[in-house]
Design a protein around this motif. Structure first.
Motif: not given
Ligand code: ADP
Ligand code: MG
Length: 270
Positions: A62-63, A66, A68, A102
Protein backbone atom coordinates in the motif's frame (compact mmCIF):
# COMPACT_ATOMS: atom_id res chain seq x y z
CA UNK A 1 11.90 -10.99 -21.55
CA UNK A 2 8.93 -9.97 -19.42
CA UNK A 3 8.05 -12.06 -16.38
CA UNK A 4 4.83 -13.97 -15.77
CA UNK A 5 2.24 -13.43 -13.09
CA UNK A 6 0.93 -16.56 -11.38
CA UNK A 7 -1.92 -16.16 -8.88
CA UNK A 8 -2.53 -18.75 -6.17
CA UNK A 9 -6.15 -18.77 -5.04
CA UNK A 10 -8.86 -21.07 -3.64
CA UNK A 11 -12.05 -19.44 -2.46
CA UNK A 12 -11.81 -21.14 0.91
CA UNK A 13 -9.44 -19.97 3.64
CA UNK A 14 -6.98 -22.22 5.42
CA UNK A 15 -6.37 -24.64 2.54
CA UNK A 16 -2.71 -23.70 2.07
CA UNK A 17 -2.53 -20.83 -0.43
CA UNK A 18 0.09 -18.95 1.54
CA UNK A 19 2.09 -22.09 2.27
CA UNK A 20 2.02 -23.03 -1.42
CA UNK A 21 2.96 -19.51 -2.56
CA UNK A 22 5.93 -19.25 -0.20
CA UNK A 23 7.27 -22.70 -0.90
CA UNK A 24 6.85 -22.48 -4.65
CA UNK A 25 8.69 -19.16 -4.57
CA UNK A 26 11.58 -20.77 -2.71
CA UNK A 27 11.56 -23.79 -5.02
CA UNK A 28 11.58 -21.59 -8.14
CA UNK A 29 14.37 -19.41 -6.78
CA UNK A 30 16.37 -22.57 -6.08
CA UNK A 31 15.88 -23.51 -9.72
CA UNK A 32 17.48 -20.21 -10.69
CA UNK A 33 14.42 -18.05 -11.34
CA UNK A 34 14.18 -14.45 -10.16
CA UNK A 35 10.99 -14.58 -8.10
CA UNK A 36 8.92 -12.04 -6.21
CA UNK A 37 5.93 -13.00 -4.09
CA UNK A 38 3.21 -10.47 -3.69
CA UNK A 39 1.08 -10.78 -0.57
CA UNK A 40 -2.39 -9.49 -1.45
CA UNK A 41 -3.99 -10.62 1.79
CA UNK A 42 -4.17 -7.00 2.91
CA UNK A 43 -4.92 -6.78 6.64
CA UNK A 44 -4.14 -10.46 7.29
CA UNK A 45 -0.63 -10.86 6.00
CA UNK A 46 1.06 -14.21 6.54
CA UNK A 47 3.39 -14.84 3.66
CA UNK A 48 6.21 -13.01 5.46
CA UNK A 49 5.89 -15.56 8.29
CA UNK A 50 5.97 -18.57 5.96
CA UNK A 51 9.10 -17.10 4.37
CA UNK A 52 10.63 -16.07 7.71
CA UNK A 53 10.98 -12.47 6.52
CA UNK A 54 8.66 -10.71 8.98
CA UNK A 55 11.50 -8.91 10.78
CA UNK A 56 12.79 -7.41 7.57
CA UNK A 57 9.61 -5.56 6.58
CA UNK A 58 9.77 -1.78 6.53
CA UNK A 59 7.27 -0.78 3.83
CA UNK A 60 4.41 -2.60 2.15
CA UNK A 61 2.40 -2.77 -1.05
CA UNK A 62 0.00 0.00 0.00
CA UNK A 63 2.97 2.33 0.64
CA UNK A 64 4.08 1.65 -2.93
CA UNK A 65 0.63 2.03 -4.49
CA UNK A 66 -0.04 5.27 -2.60
CA UNK A 67 3.32 6.63 -3.73
CA UNK A 68 5.02 7.00 -0.34
CA UNK A 69 7.97 4.85 -1.35
CA UNK A 70 9.40 3.42 -4.52
CA UNK A 71 8.88 -0.24 -5.35
CA UNK A 72 12.55 -0.98 -4.80
CA UNK A 73 12.40 0.36 -1.24
CA UNK A 74 9.51 -1.90 -0.27
CA UNK A 75 10.89 -5.14 -1.75
CA UNK A 76 12.38 -7.47 0.85
CA UNK A 77 15.29 -9.44 -0.58
CA UNK A 78 15.93 -12.83 1.01
CA UNK A 79 19.48 -13.13 2.30
CA UNK A 80 19.46 -16.94 2.33
CA UNK A 81 18.49 -17.50 -1.26
CA UNK A 82 19.52 -15.50 -4.30
CA UNK A 83 16.58 -14.48 -6.46
CA UNK A 84 13.85 -14.61 -3.79
CA UNK A 85 11.93 -11.43 -2.92
CA UNK A 86 8.76 -10.44 -1.09
CA UNK A 87 6.47 -7.47 -1.47
CA UNK A 88 4.55 -7.58 1.82
CA UNK A 89 0.88 -6.84 2.39
CA UNK A 90 -0.12 -3.95 4.62
CA UNK A 91 -1.06 -5.17 8.08
CA UNK A 92 -3.21 -2.25 9.19
CA UNK A 93 -5.21 -1.51 6.05
CA UNK A 94 -8.16 -3.14 4.31
CA UNK A 95 -8.53 -4.86 0.98
CA UNK A 96 -10.33 -1.79 -0.41
CA UNK A 97 -7.11 0.22 0.01
CA UNK A 98 -6.03 -1.01 -3.44
CA UNK A 99 -7.80 -1.78 -6.71
CA UNK A 100 -7.29 -4.13 -9.65
CA UNK A 101 -5.87 -1.46 -11.95
CA UNK A 102 -3.23 -0.48 -9.39
CA UNK A 103 -2.25 -4.11 -8.80
CA UNK A 104 -2.03 -4.71 -12.54
CA UNK A 105 0.24 -1.68 -13.01
CA UNK A 106 2.42 -2.81 -10.13
CA UNK A 107 2.73 -6.30 -11.60
CA UNK A 108 3.76 -4.82 -14.92
CA UNK A 109 6.63 -3.05 -13.17
CA UNK A 110 7.58 -6.24 -11.32
CA UNK A 111 7.52 -8.24 -14.55
CA UNK A 112 10.20 -5.98 -15.94
CA UNK A 113 12.58 -7.11 -13.19
CA UNK A 114 11.51 -10.64 -12.31
CA UNK A 115 10.92 -13.91 -14.13
CA UNK A 116 7.94 -14.76 -11.96
CA UNK A 117 5.50 -12.82 -9.80
CA UNK A 118 3.61 -15.16 -7.45
CA UNK A 119 0.47 -13.63 -5.95
CA UNK A 120 -0.90 -14.95 -2.67
CA UNK A 121 -4.64 -14.32 -2.84
CA UNK A 122 -6.84 -13.72 0.18
CA UNK A 123 -9.76 -16.08 0.88
CA UNK A 124 -13.16 -15.23 -0.59
CA UNK A 125 -14.41 -14.11 -3.96
CA UNK A 126 -14.74 -10.40 -3.26
CA UNK A 127 -12.47 -7.47 -4.04
CA UNK A 128 -9.30 -9.10 -2.69
CA UNK A 129 -9.82 -12.06 -5.02
CA UNK A 130 -10.58 -9.80 -7.98
CA UNK A 131 -7.43 -7.76 -7.29
CA UNK A 132 -5.41 -10.96 -7.17
CA UNK A 133 -6.65 -12.42 -10.43
CA UNK A 134 -6.70 -9.21 -12.48
CA UNK A 135 -2.99 -9.29 -13.45
CA UNK A 136 -2.70 -13.12 -13.61
CA UNK A 137 -1.24 -14.79 -16.70
CA UNK A 138 -1.77 -18.16 -14.99
CA UNK A 139 -3.84 -19.22 -12.02
CA UNK A 140 -3.34 -22.06 -9.55
CA UNK A 141 -6.30 -23.22 -7.49
CA UNK A 142 -5.40 -24.88 -4.18
CA UNK A 143 -7.81 -27.33 -2.56
CA UNK A 144 -7.78 -29.80 0.28
CA UNK A 145 -9.63 -33.07 -0.34
CA UNK A 146 -12.74 -31.90 1.54
CA UNK A 147 -16.21 -31.21 0.20
CA UNK A 148 -16.34 -27.54 1.30
CA UNK A 149 -12.98 -26.77 -0.26
CA UNK A 150 -13.93 -28.45 -3.54
CA UNK A 151 -17.24 -26.63 -3.71
CA UNK A 152 -15.54 -23.25 -3.21
CA UNK A 153 -12.91 -24.12 -5.80
CA UNK A 154 -15.62 -25.03 -8.29
CA UNK A 155 -17.13 -21.56 -7.86
CA UNK A 156 -13.72 -19.94 -8.24
CA UNK A 157 -13.07 -21.88 -11.45
CA UNK A 158 -16.37 -20.51 -12.82
CA UNK A 159 -15.48 -16.96 -11.81
CA UNK A 160 -12.08 -17.27 -13.48
CA UNK A 161 -13.74 -18.37 -16.71
CA UNK A 162 -16.21 -15.45 -16.43
CA UNK A 163 -13.25 -13.09 -15.99
CA UNK A 164 -11.72 -14.43 -19.21
CA UNK A 165 -8.75 -15.99 -17.45
CA UNK A 166 -7.06 -19.10 -18.86
CA UNK A 167 -8.16 -22.35 -17.19
CA UNK A 168 -6.43 -22.69 -13.84
CA UNK A 169 -4.35 -25.65 -12.73
CA UNK A 170 -4.93 -27.55 -9.52
CA UNK A 171 -2.86 -28.30 -6.43
CA UNK A 172 -4.36 -30.77 -3.99
CA UNK A 173 -2.86 -29.96 -0.60
CA UNK A 174 -2.86 -31.83 2.70
CA UNK A 175 -3.59 -35.15 1.01
CA UNK A 176 -3.69 -38.07 3.43
CA UNK A 177 -3.54 -41.42 1.75
CA UNK A 178 -4.77 -43.37 4.78
CA UNK A 179 -7.92 -41.27 5.07
CA UNK A 180 -8.49 -41.41 1.34
CA UNK A 181 -8.13 -45.16 1.36
CA UNK A 182 -10.70 -45.49 4.11
CA UNK A 183 -13.07 -43.17 2.25
CA UNK A 184 -12.92 -40.55 5.02
CA UNK A 185 -11.53 -37.98 2.61
CA UNK A 186 -12.23 -37.39 -1.07
CA UNK A 187 -9.83 -39.39 -3.20
CA UNK A 188 -7.71 -37.73 -5.88
CA UNK A 189 -9.77 -39.06 -8.81
CA UNK A 190 -12.97 -37.84 -7.08
CA UNK A 191 -11.53 -34.33 -6.84
CA UNK A 192 -10.36 -34.33 -10.44
CA UNK A 193 -13.67 -35.66 -11.67
CA UNK A 194 -15.56 -32.85 -9.94
CA UNK A 195 -13.26 -29.95 -10.86
CA UNK A 196 -12.07 -31.09 -14.29
CA UNK A 197 -8.99 -28.92 -14.43
CA UNK A 198 -5.44 -29.98 -14.99
CA UNK A 199 -3.59 -31.34 -11.98
CA UNK A 200 -0.33 -29.54 -11.26
CA UNK A 201 0.55 -31.56 -8.18
CA UNK A 202 -0.34 -33.16 -4.89
CA UNK A 203 1.16 -32.01 -1.59
CA UNK A 204 0.83 -34.51 1.24
CA UNK A 205 -0.19 -33.62 4.76
CA UNK A 206 3.14 -33.13 6.49
CA UNK A 207 3.48 -32.01 10.10
CA UNK A 208 6.81 -30.42 9.27
CA UNK A 209 5.03 -27.77 7.21
CA UNK A 210 3.46 -26.37 10.39
CA UNK A 211 6.65 -26.71 12.42
CA UNK A 212 8.69 -25.04 9.67
CA UNK A 213 6.28 -22.14 9.40
CA UNK A 214 6.49 -21.60 13.13
CA UNK A 215 10.29 -21.52 12.82
CA UNK A 216 10.23 -19.11 9.87
CA UNK A 217 11.91 -21.61 7.57
CA UNK A 218 9.95 -22.49 4.44
CA UNK A 219 9.61 -26.26 4.12
CA UNK A 220 11.56 -26.31 0.87
CA UNK A 221 14.51 -24.63 2.65
CA UNK A 222 14.28 -26.92 5.66
CA UNK A 223 15.61 -30.02 3.95
CA UNK A 224 14.04 -33.04 2.40
CA UNK A 225 10.51 -33.99 3.37
CA UNK A 226 7.52 -35.31 1.45
CA UNK A 227 6.03 -31.83 1.18
CA UNK A 228 9.34 -30.22 0.14
CA UNK A 229 9.75 -32.79 -2.61
CA UNK A 230 6.21 -32.14 -3.80
CA UNK A 231 6.82 -28.38 -3.94
CA UNK A 232 10.04 -28.86 -5.91
CA UNK A 233 8.25 -31.06 -8.43
CA UNK A 234 5.38 -28.61 -8.80
CA UNK A 235 7.88 -25.77 -9.36
CA UNK A 236 9.48 -27.79 -12.15
CA UNK A 237 6.10 -28.42 -13.76
CA UNK A 238 5.35 -24.69 -13.55
CA UNK A 239 8.55 -24.07 -15.52
CA UNK A 240 7.26 -26.43 -18.17
CA UNK A 241 9.31 -29.50 -17.28
CA UNK A 242 7.62 -32.83 -17.77
CA UNK A 243 7.71 -34.36 -14.30
CA UNK A 244 5.50 -37.41 -13.87
CA UNK A 245 3.31 -37.64 -10.77
CA UNK A 246 5.25 -40.46 -9.22
CA UNK A 247 7.40 -39.70 -6.24
CA UNK A 248 4.64 -38.18 -4.11
CA UNK A 249 2.35 -40.97 -4.91
CA UNK A 250 1.32 -43.54 -2.37
CA UNK A 251 0.67 -46.62 -4.51
CA UNK A 252 -3.11 -46.48 -4.51
CA UNK A 253 -3.46 -42.99 -6.03
CA UNK A 254 -1.48 -43.28 -9.14
CA UNK A 255 -3.02 -45.77 -11.47
CA UNK A 256 -6.33 -43.95 -11.55
CA UNK A 257 -4.76 -40.55 -11.34
CA UNK A 258 -2.99 -40.34 -14.65
CA UNK A 259 -6.08 -40.94 -16.74
CA UNK A 260 -7.87 -38.00 -15.12
CA UNK A 261 -4.85 -35.71 -15.17
CA UNK A 262 -4.42 -36.33 -18.88
CA UNK A 263 -8.01 -35.55 -19.79
CA UNK A 264 -9.16 -32.35 -18.14
CA UNK A 265 -12.47 -31.26 -19.61
CA UNK A 266 -13.53 -27.93 -18.18
CA UNK A 267 -12.77 -24.49 -19.65
CA UNK A 268 -11.10 -26.03 -22.68
CA UNK A 269 -7.84 -26.45 -20.81
CA UNK A 270 -5.20 -28.00 -23.07
P1 ADP B 1 -4.40 -20.18 3.42
O1 ADP B 1 -3.37 -19.23 2.97
O2 ADP B 1 -5.13 -20.85 2.30
O3 ADP B 1 -5.36 -19.57 4.42
P2 ADP B 1 -2.23 -21.42 4.90
O4 ADP B 1 -1.16 -21.56 3.89
O5 ADP B 1 -2.13 -20.29 5.87
O6 ADP B 1 -3.67 -21.39 4.19
O7 ADP B 1 -2.33 -22.81 5.66
C1 ADP B 1 -3.26 -23.02 6.70
C2 ADP B 1 -2.63 -23.94 7.75
O8 ADP B 1 -2.41 -25.22 7.19
C3 ADP B 1 -1.29 -23.46 8.27
O9 ADP B 1 -1.22 -23.73 9.64
C4 ADP B 1 -0.28 -24.31 7.48
O10 ADP B 1 0.93 -24.49 8.19
C5 ADP B 1 -1.05 -25.60 7.36
N1 ADP B 1 -0.64 -26.38 6.17
C6 ADP B 1 -0.67 -25.97 4.88
N2 ADP B 1 -0.26 -26.96 4.05
C7 ADP B 1 0.03 -28.04 4.82
C8 ADP B 1 0.52 -29.37 4.58
N3 ADP B 1 0.77 -29.80 3.34
N4 ADP B 1 0.71 -30.19 5.64
C9 ADP B 1 0.45 -29.77 6.90
N5 ADP B 1 0.00 -28.53 7.20
C10 ADP B 1 -0.21 -27.66 6.19
MG1 MG C 1 -3.22 -17.15 3.34
Amino acid sequence: MAGKVVTITSGKGGVGKTTVTGNLAVALARLGERVVCLDLDIGLRNLDLVLGLENRIVYDIVDVIEGRVRLRQALVKDKRLEGLHLLPAAQWREKHAINALQVTRLCKDLCAEFDLVLIDSPAGIEIGFRNAIAPADQVIVVVTPEVSSIRDADRVIELLADAGKPAPRLIINRARSAMMKKGDMLDIPDVLEILRIQLLGIVPEDQRVIANTNMGTPTVMAGSSAAALAFMEIARRLRGENIPMTSQDPRNWLSRLTSFADHPKKNGNN
